[in-house]
Write an enzyme that holds these catalytic residues in place. Sequence first.
Site, mmCIF file in Angstrom:
data_model
loop_
_atom_site.group_PDB
_atom_site.id
_atom_site.type_symbol
_atom_site.label_atom_id
_atom_site.label_comp_id
_atom_site.label_asym_id
_atom_site.label_seq_id
_atom_site.Cartn_x
_atom_site.Cartn_y
_atom_site.Cartn_z
ATOM 1 N N ASP A 67 -21.777 2.247 -41.169
ATOM 2 C CA ASP A 67 -22.405 3.561 -41.325
ATOM 3 C C ASP A 67 -21.600 4.501 -42.214
ATOM 4 O OD1 ASP A 67 -20.318 3.794 -39.532
ATOM 5 O OD2 ASP A 67 -21.531 4.438 -37.846
ATOM 6 N N GLU A 143 -27.956 6.401 -32.230
ATOM 7 C CA GLU A 143 -27.824 7.330 -31.116
ATOM 8 C C GLU A 143 -28.850 6.991 -30.025
ATOM 9 O OE1 GLU A 143 -25.253 9.008 -31.223
ATOM 10 O OE2 GLU A 143 -25.195 10.603 -32.703
#
Length: 243
Positions: A67, A143
């Site tokens: 990421d 998330e």
Amino acid sequence: MKVIVCKDYDEMSIKAAEFIAEEMKKKKNFVLGLATGSTPVGTYKNLIKMNTNKEIDFSDVVTFNLDEYIGLDKNHDQSFAYFMYENLFNHINIVNTNAHIPSGTETDYDAYCQEYEAMIERAGGIDLQLLGIGSNGHIGFNEPADEFSDITHTVDLTESTIKDNSRFFNSIDEVPKRAVTMGIGSILRAKKILMIVSGKNKAKAVYEAIHGPVDPKMPASALQKHSDVTVIVDEDAATYLKK
Ligand code: PGA
């Protein structure tokens, strides 16, 4: 999932580096998935040592990072690209063009994310993915959500992640609010997964990831769907696992 409990962060870091080294030795053109954060720093230090001692060779290794923050240039000192060069790539014999980190400065993320997936595929898929875990159970920047994601995509960071990561910035306002991350699907397509976890603040998340229901509200619980996951934890992170 196979769980290995170590006495502390240093032992976890040594064990994780040994695990990665053993896998790297099995195959030419090894494809290694990498993570950022405080947790892997010790693992990277040990890999650097092994590379310096010529125990392991990165010359034909291909890497893909999980990421990156959106809005930070790769030269920004809080970008994950900067982190990777500081903590690993500048100190090992990797060929820079073989080290892939999602870009934080794209204009067309739909096309970019598909290309990142295609690059992983063209490299033959990830042989071993290294992961940390967020205190909210995120892996990469996946998330808590209503559904598990599949491919690389952009995300809005949660308040808890922004708060956790604000320790690296001058103020919480400087923490980017968006990121680009491999998806849960991208992670589960890795042939092998190694998750490393340290500290009491991660104890609940790692317990739920391993023993809780498989639920996108606890993204790391998706790892229960993979057949080859090893979790190396220190005693603090293992607080609930031992009971
Ligand atoms: P940390 O982050 O290693 O800095 O705790 C891990 C993560 O958020 O995945």
